[in-house]
Design a protein around this motif. Structure first.
Motif, PDB file in Angstrom:
ATOM      1  N   ILE A 137      28.173  -8.353 -20.962  1.00  0.00           N
ATOM      2  CA  ILE A 137      29.198  -9.391 -20.824  1.00  0.00           C
ATOM      3  C   ILE A 137      28.976 -10.313 -19.632  1.00  0.00           C
ATOM      4  CG2 ILE A 137      31.011  -8.188 -22.092  1.00  0.00           C
ATOM      5  CD1 ILE A 137      31.997  -7.033 -19.492  1.00  0.00           C
ATOM      6  N   ASN A 138      28.244  -9.874 -18.612  1.00  0.00           N
ATOM      7  CA  ASN A 138      27.994 -10.743 -17.465  1.00  0.00           C
ATOM      8  C   ASN A 138      26.993 -11.846 -17.767  1.00  0.00           C
ATOM      9  OD1 ASN A 138      29.745  -9.650 -15.523  1.00  0.00           O
ATOM     10  ND2 ASN A 138      28.288  -8.018 -15.015  1.00  0.00           N
ATOM     11  N   HIS A 139      26.389 -11.791 -18.938  1.00  0.00           N
ATOM     12  CA  HIS A 139      25.403 -12.805 -19.305  1.00  0.00           C
ATOM     13  C   HIS A 139      25.773 -13.529 -20.601  1.00  0.00           C
ATOM     14  CE1 HIS A 139      23.139 -11.166 -16.058  1.00  0.00           C
ATOM     15  NE2 HIS A 139      23.021  -9.987 -16.639  1.00  0.00           N
ATOM     16  N   THR A 140      26.895 -13.179 -21.184  1.00  0.00           N
ATOM     17  CA  THR A 140      27.286 -13.775 -22.472  1.00  0.00           C
ATOM     18  C   THR A 140      28.707 -14.339 -22.405  1.00  0.00           C
ATOM     19  OG1 THR A 140      27.835 -11.531 -23.226  1.00  0.00           O
ATOM     20  CG2 THR A 140      25.689 -12.393 -23.860  1.00  0.00           C
ATOM     21  N   SER A 141      29.689 -13.552 -22.811  1.00  0.00           N
ATOM     22  CA  SER A 141      31.055 -14.066 -22.925  1.00  0.00           C
ATOM     23  C   SER A 141      31.647 -14.498 -21.595  1.00  0.00           C
ATOM     24  CB  SER A 141      31.961 -13.010 -23.567  1.00  0.00           C
ATOM     25  OG  SER A 141      31.609 -12.764 -24.905  1.00  0.00           O
ATOM     26  N   ARG A 142      31.471 -13.686 -20.561  1.00  0.00           N
ATOM     27  CA  ARG A 142      32.057 -14.040 -19.265  1.00  0.00           C
ATOM     28  C   ARG A 142      31.526 -15.368 -18.725  1.00  0.00           C
ATOM     29  NH1 ARG A 142      32.335  -8.473 -15.605  1.00  0.00           N
ATOM     30  NH2 ARG A 142      34.202  -7.548 -16.573  1.00  0.00           N
ATOM     31  N   PRO A 143      30.215 -15.525 -18.577  1.00  0.00           N
ATOM     32  CA  PRO A 143      29.749 -16.813 -18.036  1.00  0.00           C
ATOM     33  C   PRO A 143      29.983 -17.984 -18.983  1.00  0.00           C
ATOM     34  CG  PRO A 143      27.896 -15.440 -18.665  1.00  0.00           C
ATOM     35  CD  PRO A 143      29.111 -14.572 -18.737  1.00  0.00           C
ATOM     36  N   TYR A 144      30.019 -17.718 -20.303  1.00  0.00           N
ATOM     37  CA  TYR A 144      30.337 -18.839 -21.194  1.00  0.00           C
ATOM     38  C   TYR A 144      31.753 -19.322 -20.929  1.00  0.00           C
ATOM     39  CZ  TYR A 144      30.681 -21.965 -25.129  1.00  0.00           C
ATOM     40  OH  TYR A 144      30.838 -23.101 -25.880  1.00  0.00           O
ATOM     41  N   TYR A 145      32.682 -18.395 -20.755  1.00  0.00           N
ATOM     42  CA  TYR A 145      34.053 -18.792 -20.458  1.00  0.00           C
ATOM     43  C   TYR A 145      34.102 -19.590 -19.149  1.00  0.00           C
ATOM     44  CZ  TYR A 145      39.046 -18.549 -19.432  1.00  0.00           C
ATOM     45  OH  TYR A 145      40.353 -18.873 -19.141  1.00  0.00           O
ATOM     46  N   GLY A 146      33.388 -19.106 -18.120  1.00  0.00           N
ATOM     47  CA  GLY A 146      33.358 -19.841 -16.867  1.00  0.00           C
ATOM     48  C   GLY A 146      32.739 -21.217 -17.021  1.00  0.00           C
ATOM     49  N   LEU A 147      31.630 -21.306 -17.766  1.00  0.00           N
ATOM     50  CA  LEU A 147      30.978 -22.596 -18.007  1.00  0.00           C
ATOM     51  C   LEU A 147      31.918 -23.541 -18.728  1.00  0.00           C
ATOM     52  CD1 LEU A 147      28.354 -24.305 -17.949  1.00  0.00           C
ATOM     53  CD2 LEU A 147      27.749 -23.242 -20.146  1.00  0.00           C
ATOM     54  N   ASN A 148      32.628 -23.026 -19.720  1.00  0.00           N
ATOM     55  CA  ASN A 148      33.584 -23.849 -20.455  1.00  0.00           C
ATOM     56  C   ASN A 148      34.664 -24.402 -19.536  1.00  0.00           C
ATOM     57  OD1 ASN A 148      36.507 -23.514 -21.977  1.00  0.00           O
ATOM     58  ND2 ASN A 148      35.015 -24.638 -23.215  1.00  0.00           N
ATOM     59  N   GLN A 149      35.140 -23.580 -18.603  1.00  0.00           N
ATOM     60  CA  GLN A 149      36.155 -24.065 -17.666  1.00  0.00           C
ATOM     61  C   GLN A 149      35.583 -25.162 -16.772  1.00  0.00           C
ATOM     62  OE1 GLN A 149      39.413 -22.705 -18.137  1.00  0.00           O
ATOM     63  NE2 GLN A 149      38.133 -22.013 -19.842  1.00  0.00           N
ATOM     64  N   GLN A 150      34.333 -25.022 -16.390  1.00  0.00           N
ATOM     65  CA  GLN A 150      33.689 -26.054 -15.588  1.00  0.00           C
ATOM     66  C   GLN A 150      33.526 -27.353 -16.378  1.00  0.00           C
ATOM     67  OE1 GLN A 150      33.684 -25.215 -12.360  1.00  0.00           O
ATOM     68  NE2 GLN A 150      31.527 -24.777 -11.918  1.00  0.00           N
ATOM     69  N   VAL A 151      33.101 -27.216 -17.626  1.00  0.00           N
ATOM     70  CA  VAL A 151      32.767 -28.384 -18.438  1.00  0.00           C
ATOM     71  C   VAL A 151      34.016 -29.080 -18.969  1.00  0.00           C
ATOM     72  CG1 VAL A 151      31.672 -29.128 -20.593  1.00  0.00           C
ATOM     73  CG2 VAL A 151      30.503 -27.503 -19.086  1.00  0.00           C
ATOM     74  N   GLU A 152      34.969 -28.301 -19.500  1.00  0.00           N
ATOM     75  CA  GLU A 152      36.128 -28.897 -20.155  1.00  0.00           C
ATOM     76  C   GLU A 152      37.362 -28.971 -19.258  1.00  0.00           C
ATOM     77  OE1 GLU A 152      36.328 -28.692 -24.697  1.00  0.00           O
ATOM     78  OE2 GLU A 152      36.104 -26.595 -24.091  1.00  0.00           O
ATOM     79  N   GLY A 153      37.433 -28.120 -18.255  1.00  0.00           N
ATOM     80  CA  GLY A 153      38.567 -28.166 -17.343  1.00  0.00           C
ATOM     81  C   GLY A 153      39.897 -28.006 -18.055  1.00  0.00           C
ATOM     82  N   ASP A 154      40.815 -28.886 -17.790  1.00  0.00           N
ATOM     83  CA  ASP A 154      42.157 -28.792 -18.369  1.00  0.00           C
ATOM     84  C   ASP A 154      42.162 -29.017 -19.874  1.00  0.00           C
ATOM     85  OD1 ASP A 154      43.164 -28.301 -15.868  1.00  0.00           O
ATOM     86  OD2 ASP A 154      43.773 -30.366 -15.481  1.00  0.00           O
ATOM     87  N   ARG A 155      41.082 -29.590 -20.422  1.00  0.00           N
ATOM     88  CA  ARG A 155      41.011 -29.811 -21.869  1.00  0.00           C
ATOM     89  C   ARG A 155      40.709 -28.530 -22.623  1.00  0.00           C
ATOM     90  NH1 ARG A 155      36.732 -32.192 -23.428  1.00  0.00           N
ATOM     91  NH2 ARG A 155      37.546 -32.707 -25.504  1.00  0.00           N
ATOM     92  N   SER A 156      40.242 -27.520 -21.924  1.00  0.00           N
ATOM     93  CA  SER A 156      39.800 -26.298 -22.585  1.00  0.00           C
ATOM     94  C   SER A 156      40.954 -25.604 -23.299  1.00  0.00           C
ATOM     95  CB  SER A 156      39.190 -25.334 -21.570  1.00  0.00           C
ATOM     96  OG  SER A 156      38.902 -24.089 -22.187  1.00  0.00           O
ATOM     97  N   GLN A 157      40.661 -25.190 -24.538  1.00  0.00           N
ATOM     98  CA  GLN A 157      41.600 -24.360 -25.288  1.00  0.00           C
ATOM     99  C   GLN A 157      40.957 -23.007 -25.632  1.00  0.00           C
ATOM    100  OE1 GLN A 157      44.474 -26.054 -28.154  1.00  0.00           O
ATOM    101  NE2 GLN A 157      43.151 -27.857 -28.177  1.00  0.00           N
TER     102      GLN A 157
END
Length: 704
Positions: A588-608
């Motif tokens: 999970i430290n290389h798949t779902s977790r960092p993807y979620y973090g990346l998504n927050q970085q990329v989409e910010g408040d738009r993220s759903q």
């Protein structure tokens, strides 16, 4: 709203509105046409839901839980027999059907259905191509008779792992069909696709064997090249995922998008309004259809990539379980679990961490911290082999310690501390090593990322049947005839094994191989270190840069990995990920977790995007049917269906998605105790603050 969209919305609900029908002279609505990426004919079959069906191949819930169906003619099975066994095996590969594990209570064909859960409907299957790819993919659309053209819905079901077209039948397929939705599948350029180079036979799209050009996959060899290869390496197989010369994962998103377009073709063939000349109109469209991109593991990753690449508004929401994602590396944020250290070295590629597991896990199995407690440890790989692996690693300076226990402890430390493998994954890692999961992934993906051909024999590895001593032999006729139904698409599988051609003595089954560098039966460690070097881009023993052909291949592999990196941009689409913290295949430290973090970085408040991390859950629920596993873990499958329900209710009923959270389950502790609701804590609409997953100040914070 434009006239085409308006007609699409109301036309399917009322054929009386002839203004939307081309027969009235209105030509704004197009005829239904077969997409131009389809190769050849489409096979369409209707299943009555009595003698045969879409979900269980006529076996029903009890049949899926029972003994495997037999072929009428084992040496020459028909397409119907092959399909039935394929559905049986693919369903059971992902779903625990053992008594007490939730099958028939929380999930299964009969749950929420009448009788045995058979589902009548139509099945469309075809081959397709992606620009630039050398080998075709397979697409399938299943449309249940319960499909409502007035309220159309569709679920994507790309195969998990390297499985074939029925690879997601028990996951996204089962949920979608029971919901009355069309379900669209793709094998993602993987699947069986086994080419017997000795006999020149391979599988058609229906699984039957052929020596003609209508096979799903053939190695790109001329007759003379194949003869020359066979003379030196007899009885070998080429396998589609490994040897197609493509990097299919780079196109997984496009494969899913193609499956959606194919699904709309199938829906309009069945339910589109009559448009004259015996043709159908495109009255069921993305504008009036609820589409959820879904599936698990590789299939989940493929659906996420499709959502990132969707430029046509085909996808409305995403619900995936344990997705295989290689997020774009963004070290501007870290991951912290509880009060533990912050992890900055996240987002390693699949090949990076998997080759590390292939090299070190066989030794780590003997670490005192896990050796006695890990279920099935030593059953598939005897301790003496682990001892030899530890000795070889120590002699090469890759682990430290004077005793096997010390060396094993250091190997486990390397995996946990240097490669970010969660301690919660340690207990299941030994059985995965015993099942050759890391070894098979390392071999297959190194070939695929490097777009290698079968004659390249990357790291001296090939594929063949072997005898009890590990020597290469021809695959038995009955086993080859059943490959479509029995194989998971990534050897060792269904009688075909990984062979180390450079083993000391003779080409030998990898698990019994003696390495030339050590003269020890250390599971062919030389080959695994070679794969590790290709992933790391350097010699794993000396640290020196690779040279010659190895350097060129490593560079090609690095380019292949770069091509599969996910962007983290879901374009504001509502999405739910569920992942088990104990996932020992996709850490999970290389798949779902960092993807979620990346998504927050990329989409910010738009993220759903919502991320639910399930405690006491792992990657392969099928193992829960085994003592030592089922008493410790709960089915992630149950939470995957919750994810689909949450996204469905959000899209169709505007219900809010619960915030990201850790879900604290309670294992049953005793295999004699059936799972019930007390074990399966639901995803909470308002979780405790102590359970919330938060992203703030450049850190993804995961509660213990």
């Amino acid at each position: 709203m434009n006239p085409i969209t308006l007609c699409a919305l109301i036309g399917a609900a009322s054929v009386a509105l002839t203004a939307c029908n081309s027969d009235s002279g209105n030509t704004s609505q197009s005829f239904n046409e077969l997409p131009d990426f389809i190769l050849g004919d489409v096979q369409q079959t209707m299943y009555d839901g009595i003698t045969d069906d879409l979900l269980t191949a006529g076996l029903g819930a009890s049949g899926l839980a029972g003994a495997a169906p037999a072929f009428t003619d084992p040496l020459n099975p028909g397409a119907r027999d092959l399909r039935r066994l394929a559905i049986y095996n693919n369903y059971r590969a992902l779903v625990d059907t053992a008594p007490g594990g939730g099958y028939g209570t929380f999930f299964g064909p009969a749950v929420g259905s009448s009788g045995e859960g058979l589902i009548a409907g139509h099945e469309f299957i075809a081959r397709a191509s992606v620009p630039g790819a050398r080998s075709p993919i397979t697409l399938m659309a299943q449309v249940p008779d319960s499909f409502d053209p007035g309220s159309p819905c569709m679920v994507t079901a790309p195969s998990s792992g390297s499985r074939g077209i029925y690879g997601a039948i028990g996951t996204a397929g089962g949920w979608g069909l029971k919901k009355g939705c069309a379900v669209v599948y793709t094998d993602k350029g993987t699947g069986t696709g086994a080419h017997n180079l000795a006999t020149n036979t391979a599988q058609r799209i229906d699984g039957t064997l052929t020596s003609e050009d209508d096979a799903m996959f053939r190695a790109d060899l001329s007759a003379a090249e194949r003869e020359a290869f066979n003379s030196q390496w007899p009885d070998r197989f080429a396998w589609k995922h490994a040897h197609s010369g493509d990097n299919p994962e780079a196109d997984w998103g496009q494969h899913v998008l193609q499956s959606i377009r194919f699904g709309f073709y199938a829906l309009n063939q069945l339910h589109g309004e009559a448009g004259g000349e015996g043709r159908r109109l495109n009255t069921i469209t993305p504008d009036n259809t609820l589409v959820i991109a879904s599936s698990v593991s590789n299939g989940g990753g493929a659906s996420v990539r499709a959502a990132e690449q969707d430029t046509e508004g085909l996808i409305d929401g995403i619900a995936v379980s344990e997705p295989n994602l290689n997020p774009t590396v963004d070290r501007s944020f870290s991951i912290r679990q509880g009060e533990g250290p912050a992890l900055a070295e996240h987002s390693r590629s699949l090949l990076d961490y998997t080759t590390a597991l292939a090299v070190y896990q066989g030794c780590a199995n003997l670490a005192p911290a896990i050796s006695a407690e890990a279920p099935l440890n030593g059953v598939f790989v005897p301790p003496v082999v682990g001892e030899a692996i530890c000795a070889s690693l120590a002699n090469k300076g890759l682990v430290t310690g004077a005793t096997t226990e010390d060396r094993a402890t250091d190997a486990l430390r390397i995996l946990n501390e240097e490669f970010g493998i969660q301690p919660e994954q340690n207990l299941l890692a030994p059985v995965h090593f015993g099942l050759a999961v890391a070894q098979s992934i390392s071999m297959t993906y190194a070939n695929a990322y490097g777009e290698a051909d079968v004659e390249d024999r990357v790291c001296g590895l090939s594929l063949a049947a072997t005898d009890a001593s590990g020597a290469v032999i021809p695959l038995a006729g009955a086993a080859e005839a059943a490959l479509f139904s029995a194989s998971n698409g990534i050897p060792p599988t269904a009688g075909v094994n990984i062979v180390y051609d450079n083993a000391e003595g003779q080409p030998t089954n990898l698990n019994a191989s003696v390495s030339a560098s050590s003269s020890q039966a250390d599971y062919g460690l030389d080959a695994l270190l070679c794969l590790r070097g290709l992933a790391a881009g350097a010699d794993p023993v000396s640290g020196a840069a690779l040279t010659g052909e190895q350097a060129e291949l490593a560079e090609e592999i690095a380019e292949g990995i770069a091509a599969v990196r996910a962007t983290g941009n879901l374009q504001g689409k509502p999405a739910v990920f569920v992942t088990g913290r104990a996932d020992a295949i996709l850490p999970i430290n290389h798949t779902s977790r960092p993807y979620y973090g990346l998504n927050q970085q990329v989409e910010g408040d738009r993220s759903q995007l919502r991320y639910y991390e399930i405690l006491n859950a792992h990657h392969l629920d099928v193992l829960n049917g085994l003592a030592g596993v089922g008493n410790r873990y709960v089915p992630l499958h149950h939470y995957y269906f919750q994810a689909l329900d949450l996204v469905w209710n959000h899209l169709s009923g505007q219900q809010p998605l619960p915030p990201s959270q850790v879900v604290r389950t309670t294992p049953r502790g005793d295999m004699a105790t059936p799972l019930d609701e007390t074990h399966l804590t639901p995803i909470a609409m308002t979780p405790d603050d102590s359970d919330r997953i938060l992203f703030a100040d450049g850190e993804l914070r995961i509660p213990e």
